[in-house]
Motif scaffolding. Structure first.
Motif, short mmCIF file in Angstrom:
data_model
loop_
_atom_site.label_atom_id
_atom_site.label_comp_id
_atom_site.label_asym_id
_atom_site.label_seq_id
_atom_site.Cartn_x
_atom_site.Cartn_y
_atom_site.Cartn_z
N PHE A 50 1.52 -2.68 -2.67
CA PHE A 50 1.54 -1.49 -1.82
C PHE A 50 1.04 -1.79 -0.40
O PHE A 50 1.45 -1.10 0.53
CB PHE A 50 0.80 -0.33 -2.50
CG PHE A 50 1.67 0.28 -3.57
CD1 PHE A 50 2.70 1.14 -3.23
CD2 PHE A 50 1.50 -0.06 -4.90
CE1 PHE A 50 3.54 1.67 -4.20
CE2 PHE A 50 2.33 0.46 -5.88
CZ PHE A 50 3.35 1.34 -5.53
N TYR A 61 4.12 -2.78 1.13
CA TYR A 61 5.05 -1.64 1.14
C TYR A 61 4.69 -0.63 2.24
O TYR A 61 5.57 0.06 2.77
CB TYR A 61 4.90 -0.93 -0.21
CG TYR A 61 6.17 -0.48 -0.87
CD1 TYR A 61 7.34 -0.26 -0.16
CD2 TYR A 61 6.19 -0.23 -2.24
CE1 TYR A 61 8.48 0.18 -0.80
CE2 TYR A 61 7.33 0.21 -2.89
CZ TYR A 61 8.47 0.41 -2.15
OH TYR A 61 9.59 0.85 -2.79
N PHE A 108 6.93 2.46 3.42
CA PHE A 108 6.86 3.17 2.14
C PHE A 108 7.67 4.47 2.14
O PHE A 108 8.49 4.72 1.27
CB PHE A 108 5.41 3.45 1.78
CG PHE A 108 5.25 4.29 0.55
CD1 PHE A 108 5.44 3.74 -0.70
CD2 PHE A 108 4.95 5.64 0.64
CE1 PHE A 108 5.32 4.50 -1.84
CE2 PHE A 108 4.83 6.42 -0.49
CZ PHE A 108 5.01 5.84 -1.73
N GLY A 119 -1.50 7.16 -1.86
CA GLY A 119 -0.51 6.51 -1.01
C GLY A 119 -0.68 6.92 0.43
O GLY A 119 -1.80 7.00 0.96
N MET A 162 -2.29 1.53 2.36
CA MET A 162 -1.81 2.89 2.08
C MET A 162 -2.89 3.89 2.52
O MET A 162 -2.58 4.93 3.11
CB MET A 162 -1.50 3.07 0.59
CG MET A 162 -0.35 2.23 0.08
SD MET A 162 1.25 2.66 0.82
CE MET A 162 1.97 3.65 -0.45
#
Ligand SMILES: C[S@@+](CC[C@H](N)C(=O)[O-])C[C@H]1O[C@@H](n2cnc3c(N)ncnc32)[C@H](O)[C@@H]1O
Length: 308
Positions: free
Chosen positions: A109, A112, A116, A158, A182
């Motif tokens: 993540f 990402y 995202f 997130g 995140m």
């Protein structure tokens, strides 16, 4: 998909062999790629990225025993298991289902984070937060109670999409997520009073009893295999009358399995049993998909449970 993780072996020649092997793999010459990777690990026996890629290729070739050996070597070379070799071993049936390595989730993540929302919302039609929002509103309407919450906790928050969906209905949000990148993105929304880099179950353990009236987990429990310890903490932290709302991916069988997308899928019977075992009251469970997988809705559940 996030960029592929590469951990240098520290040996220039081995790294170069790895790069050539990746080119060959991408061109579909799997046998030649595997050969080069074997040469790379001969030079650098602790080359986790090479072992991991070799495992993938062996699995693609249907050579499962060799794939299992390569994935085990990848994990030995990087005990934090940032590539997620353990997940591949679970998929191959070589190891029992267990939680994901935290370092793997973090790396995944963190990589990402910058893309995202585009990747999830635009490419995969992600709709987890709006599904949770509708479910919570309908539960509150059925109970003839206002859909307003003073203290909410967003598990696996997130970049903050769930807090955005609930922003008008919540006074104070706490966000918990394993990925520092995140969390940085979530901070930029300005919607969270507190943000914490932590595993969601651990994060909840630090919260006082009966301190939240809403707990959300949008597309986050798909990264947790055993929901029992998490739901126990949820039940402890929820105040009486509080709600927990979450999405999971599901399957038609029993129990928990790990899917092709390397996320866990929880059977409806399993979810119901775990909610009840935590002492929560299931008030809503709909077969609805939060995202697409290969352009097809991934089977999912939208669940709301109440603390009585
Ligand atoms: C698919 S994203 C969903 C994010 C957000 N809830 C949303 O709806 O957009 C899953 C998030 O869960 C986090 N996550 C996965 N496993 C976790 C764990 N055990 N504890 C805390 N966060 C976790 C990931 O870092 C990631 O940010």
């Amino acid at each position: 998909m996030p960029a592929r993780l590469f951990l240098s072996s520290g040996d220039m020649i081995a790294d170069r062999r790895f790069e050539f092997a990746r080119d060959l793999q991408l061109k579909g010459d799997l046998v030649a790629a595997a050969d080069l990777l074997l040469q790379a690990v001969e030079l650098a026996p602790n080359f986790a990225s090479a072992w991991f890629t070799l495992g993938e290729i062996r699995a693609q070739l249907g050579e499962n025993d060799d794939a299992i050996a390569a994935f085990r070597n990848a994990r030995d070379a990087d005990p934090d298991d940032r590539h997620g070799a353990s997940l591949r071993l679970m998929r191959l049936g070589a190891e029992p289902l267990a939680d994901m390595p935290q370092a793997y989730v973090q790396v995944l993540f963190d990589q990402y984070a910058p893309r995202f929302e585009t990747a999830l919302v635009d490419d995969l039609g992600y709709r987890g937060p709006s599904l949770l929002f509708k479910a919570v509103l309908s539960v509150r309407a059925a109970a003839r109670k206002p859909a307003f919450f003073r203290h909410a906790i967003d598990l696996g928050c997130g970049t903050g999409l769930a807090a955005t969906a609930f922003a008008k209905e919540v006074d104070r949000f706490i966000g918990i997520d394993l990925s520092p990148r995140m969390i940085e993105r979530a901070r930029l929304t300005g919607l969270y009073a507190e943000l914490e880099v932590a595993d969601m179950t651990q994060g909840l353990r630090g919260k006082p009893e009966a301190s939240a009236d809403l707990i959300l987990a949008a597309d986050a429990m798909v990264y947790v295999s055993d929901l029992a310890p998490l739901l126990r903490e949820v039940a402890r932290v929820l105040a009486s009358g509080g709600l927990v709302a979450f999405t999971v991916e599901t399957h038609a069988g029993e129990g928990v399995l790990i899917g092709e997308g390397l996320r866990y899928a929880h059977a409806a019977t399993y979810v119901r049993a775990q909610v009840a075992a935590a002492g929560l009251n299931l008030v809503h469970c709909d077969n609805l998909s939060a995202r697409n997988e290969d352009n097809v809705p991934a089977p999912g559940l939208v669940v709301v449970a109440a603390k009585t």
